[in-house]
Design a protein around this motif. Structure first.
Motif, PDB file in Angstrom:
ATOM      1  N   GLY A   1      -2.762  -2.705  -1.741  1.00  0.00           N
ATOM      2  CA  GLY A   1      -4.058  -3.358  -1.875  1.00  0.00           C
ATOM      3  C   GLY A   1      -5.241  -2.536  -1.401  1.00  0.00           C
ATOM      4  O   GLY A   1      -5.161  -1.316  -1.201  1.00  0.00           O
ATOM      5  N   THR A   2      -6.375  -3.221  -1.225  1.00  0.00           N
ATOM      6  CA  THR A   2      -7.626  -2.600  -0.815  1.00  0.00           C
ATOM      7  C   THR A   2      -7.500  -2.023   0.593  1.00  0.00           C
ATOM      8  O   THR A   2      -6.807  -2.575   1.452  1.00  0.00           O
ATOM      9  N   ARG A   3      -8.229  -0.895   0.823  1.00  0.00           N
ATOM     10  CA  ARG A   3      -8.153  -0.214   2.109  1.00  0.00           C
ATOM     11  C   ARG A   3      -9.524  -0.200   2.772  1.00  0.00           C
ATOM     12  O   ARG A   3     -10.551  -0.053   2.097  1.00  0.00           O
ATOM     13  N   ASP A   4      -9.521  -0.324   4.095  1.00  0.00           N
ATOM     14  CA  ASP A   4     -10.721  -0.174   4.927  1.00  0.00           C
ATOM     15  C   ASP A   4     -10.528   1.066   5.796  1.00  0.00           C
ATOM     16  O   ASP A   4      -9.652   1.091   6.681  1.00  0.00           O
TER      17      ASP A   4
ATOM     18  N   ARG B   1     -14.803   0.527   2.659  1.00  0.00           N
ATOM     19  CA  ARG B   1     -13.816  -0.144   1.805  1.00  0.00           C
ATOM     20  C   ARG B   1     -13.686   0.592   0.468  1.00  0.00           C
ATOM     21  O   ARG B   1     -14.684   0.890  -0.203  1.00  0.00           O
TER      22      ARG B   1
ATOM     23  N   HIS C   1      -4.914  -4.131   3.153  1.00  0.00           N
ATOM     24  CA  HIS C   1      -4.936  -5.578   3.213  1.00  0.00           C
ATOM     25  C   HIS C   1      -3.699  -6.225   2.601  1.00  0.00           C
ATOM     26  O   HIS C   1      -3.533  -7.443   2.697  1.00  0.00           O
TER      27      HIS C   1
ATOM     28  N   TRP D   1      -7.668  -0.532 -10.745  1.00  0.00           N
ATOM     29  CA  TRP D   1      -6.860  -1.632 -11.260  1.00  0.00           C
ATOM     30  C   TRP D   1      -6.238  -1.328 -12.615  1.00  0.00           C
ATOM     31  O   TRP D   1      -5.242  -1.936 -13.012  1.00  0.00           O
TER      32      TRP D   1
ATOM     33  N   ALA E   1     -11.355   0.310  -3.101  1.00  0.00           N
ATOM     34  CA  ALA E   1     -10.434  -0.514  -3.875  1.00  0.00           C
ATOM     35  C   ALA E   1      -9.611   0.383  -4.802  1.00  0.00           C
ATOM     36  O   ALA E   1     -10.083   1.437  -5.256  1.00  0.00           O
ATOM     37  N   PRO E   2      -8.403  -0.006  -5.105  1.00  0.00           N
ATOM     38  CA  PRO E   2      -7.582   0.801  -6.018  1.00  0.00           C
ATOM     39  C   PRO E   2      -8.093   0.713  -7.446  1.00  0.00           C
ATOM     40  O   PRO E   2      -8.883  -0.169  -7.805  1.00  0.00           O
TER      41      PRO E   2
ATOM     42  N   TYR F   1      -6.836   3.882   8.046  1.00  0.00           N
ATOM     43  CA  TYR F   1      -7.253   2.794   7.162  1.00  0.00           C
ATOM     44  C   TYR F   1      -6.315   1.611   7.351  1.00  0.00           C
ATOM     45  O   TYR F   1      -5.145   1.773   7.738  1.00  0.00           O
TER      46      TYR F   1
ATOM     47  N   TRP G   1      -0.882   2.886  -3.855  1.00  0.00           N
ATOM     48  CA  TRP G   1      -1.948   1.906  -3.635  1.00  0.00           C
ATOM     49  C   TRP G   1      -1.472   0.487  -3.928  1.00  0.00           C
ATOM     50  O   TRP G   1      -2.290  -0.397  -4.200  1.00  0.00           O
TER      51      TRP G   1
END
Length: 562
Positions: free
Chosen positions: A526-529, A511, A547, A516, A513-514, A544, A523
């Motif tokens: 949102g957050t990427r997995d 995971r 979300h 912020w 996260a961008p 990826y 981006w």
């Protein structure tokens, strides 16, 4: 020690006459150079025909069009005008070795001890005006003991003090009123007889040594280089000339009009120093070899270059500079010239590092009927950074730091970059530098190798390896044609770039996260997995799942492993 003598040269029509020199047809009518001033266009310079039509610098273009409908205009080019003034600065070196340019259209020269070479100061002024007339330039000059006095004489000698507002002068009366008024012949009633027109209001542009006060007395207050609001306020109080200001208490003037008025007055009179700082002459690094007989063989060119290179490097080392660009000019017998240039990744004044690069380019020279002169020039130089001598004992390594490469290794790399750049161009050679970001696409940045140093502090390798090839995210769809599952479950079959893939094994998720504090357009979903997916077709992809944020969620492919 004799008094210092300053020559002020002012070109009131410099911007317009620069263009007229390039295109003489512009001088056949009213012509002006305009510049942007806020939301309007104003006149920057005019020719003689435009001045005769009533146009002047600072006037709005709309008002100028109303006065002269046939006015022709061109936009101002500040860079070209500055370069033209620099050329005039070199030309003014014939009058004095101490010349400084004062943009936008004037020069200052210290002619102390130089005027006798031209028959005195009057002869120097006559020579100056004759040269400017040959160049097609309008010039006004003044000579005095101080910079301020010479500046004032060059611009305001012979000009009366003008009122600052309407109604303060008899010359501003309405024409109808003036035509009915009787002529004022005060000399018929016992007054002083009028002076000749040639001598009335005439102030010489050469102030005798030590007589600045007498020379500046009849000039307007604007000759002190004061802002226009200050001169307007002085005129409202009846202080229009410099002699009216000299007798006023200094404390009162400074309190009411500011310290600049007192400073400019003292500088013009010579009681406050005002140094003249000329521009430094550019340092040139070049050597020349004149041959007794023309040459044309490659071996002769190399031998001539070998004779030029050591003295050039000695000049560079003597000034603490190194060459970043070398230019070899081969002048042929038919009055033509062949030129080859090379660039270096780092500045150097070592012949052994410069010679191989230039020898590679000598093959491009066509000798033709023969080469009789060689000229080698370092057209681009930079200061050489001295390296501190270090002890032979190894220094204790700090935790988490990477030892710097040896100096010889850096030199070899710079030489390699220079050799490749001589073939393909230095701008085409790049290197990666670490980026201060955890975002995958910002983890490294591409810089030009010739204008950057190699980094020795790369971050540690992440626990999950990154792909070798990264590309902008591309949407992945399920095998059935719809978008992949929105719950974040990795699809077993998907389509990417119009080809079907079947998942054999996958590793993840990781995971990320961008940032912020930044607004990254890529981006906003949102957050990427991230997953490392090995397919049955043999491709190893980096997928990826986003979300969702400002954009919709979904699966994307961003890279491929080797």
């Amino acid at each position: 020690m004799p008094n210092r003598r300053i020559l002020s040269i002012w070109f009131p029509r410099l911007a317009a006459e620069r263009l007229i020199r390039l295109e003489p047809l512009l001088d056949e009518g009213a012509f002006a150079v305009v510049r942007d001033s806020g939301q309007t266009q104003v006149i920057g310079a005019v020719n003689a025909a435009a001045s005769a039509a009533g146009l002047h610098p600072g006037q709005s273009l709309r008002d100028a069009r109303a006065l002269c409908a046939e006015l022709r205009t061109l936009l101002s080019n500040p860079q070209a005008e500055e370069a033209f003034l620099e050329a005039l600065e070199r030309w003014a070196g014939k009058f004095s070795p101490w010349v400084a340019a004062t943009p936008p259209a004037s020069l200052l020269a210290d002619i102390t001890g130089c005027a006798h070479l031209f028959g005195g100061e009057a002869g120097l002024m006559a020579r100056l005006e004759a040269d400017c007339d040959d160049l097609g330039l309008t010039v006004q000059a003044g000579i005095a003991d101080t910079v301020g006095a010479a500046w004032a004489l060059a611009r305001y000698a012979g000009q009366p003090a003008r009122p600052a507002r309407s109604g303060d002068d008899i010359d501003q009366e309405a024409l109808a009123t003036r035509s009915r008024a009787a002529k004022r012949r005060h000399w018929e009633r016992g007054g002083a007889a009028p002076q000749a027109a040639a001598s009335r209001g005439r102030v010489p542009r050469i102030a005798p040594p030590g007589q600045m006060r007498q020379a500046l007395a009849p000039l307007p207050a604007a000759a002190l280089r004061l802002p226009q609001p200050v001169t307007a306020q002085l005129a409202r109080l009846g202080l229009r000339r410099i002699d009216e200001l000299v007798g006023q208490p200094r404390a009162t003037l400074a309190r009411r009009f500011g310290k600049e008025l007192v400073l400019r007055l003292d500088q013009a009179m010579g009681t406050a120093p005002e140094p003249l700082s000329p521009a430094r002459a550019p340092e040139g690094f070049s050597v020349r070899l004149t041959l007794p007989e023309p040459i044309g063989l490659m071996a002769d060119l190399v031998a001539g270059f070998d004779r030029l290179l050591p003295p050039l490097c000695a000049k560079l080392a003597g000034k603490g500079r190194g060459a970043r660009g070398l230019r070899l000019q081969a002048l042929r017998c038919d009055h033509t010239m062949q030129v080859v240039t090379v660039g270096l990744a780092r500045p150097s004044a070592t012949p052994d590092r410069l010679r191989p690069l230039m020898v590679m380019k000598l093959e491009e020279i066509d000798a033709g009927p023969g080469i009789d002169t060689l000229r080698l020039e370092a057209y681009q130089t930079e200061p050489l950074q001295e390296h501190q001598h270090k002890s032979q004992l190894p220094a204790p390594a700090k935790s988490g730091s990477t030892p710097a490469p040896p100096a010889a290794q850096c030199t070899d790399m710079d030489d390699l970059i220079g050799r490749i750049g001589a073939r393909v161009g230095l701008e085409h050679i790049t290197r990666l530098h670490p980026g201060e970001s955890h975002i995958p696409e910002k983890a490294a940045q591409v810089l030009a190798a010739a204008w950057s140093a190699p980094s020795t502090r790369w971050p540690r390798r992440p626990a999950i390896p990154r792909p070798l090839v990264l590309h902008p995210p591309e949407m992945v769809r399920e095998a059935g044609g719809g978008r992949a599952s929105a719950e974040g479950a990795l699809p077993l079959m998907f389509h990417w770039r119009r080809r079907p893939y079947t998942v054999a094994r996958a590793t993840g998720p990781e995971r990320i996260a961008p940032e912020w504090w930044l607004d990254e357009p890529g981006w906003r979903n949102g957050t990427r997995d991230y997953w490392r997916v090995t397919t049955q077709e043999g491709a190893v992809l980096w997928l990826y799942y986003a979300h969702g944020g400002a954009l919709s969620a979904g699966w994307f492919c961003q890279g491929a492993f080797a």
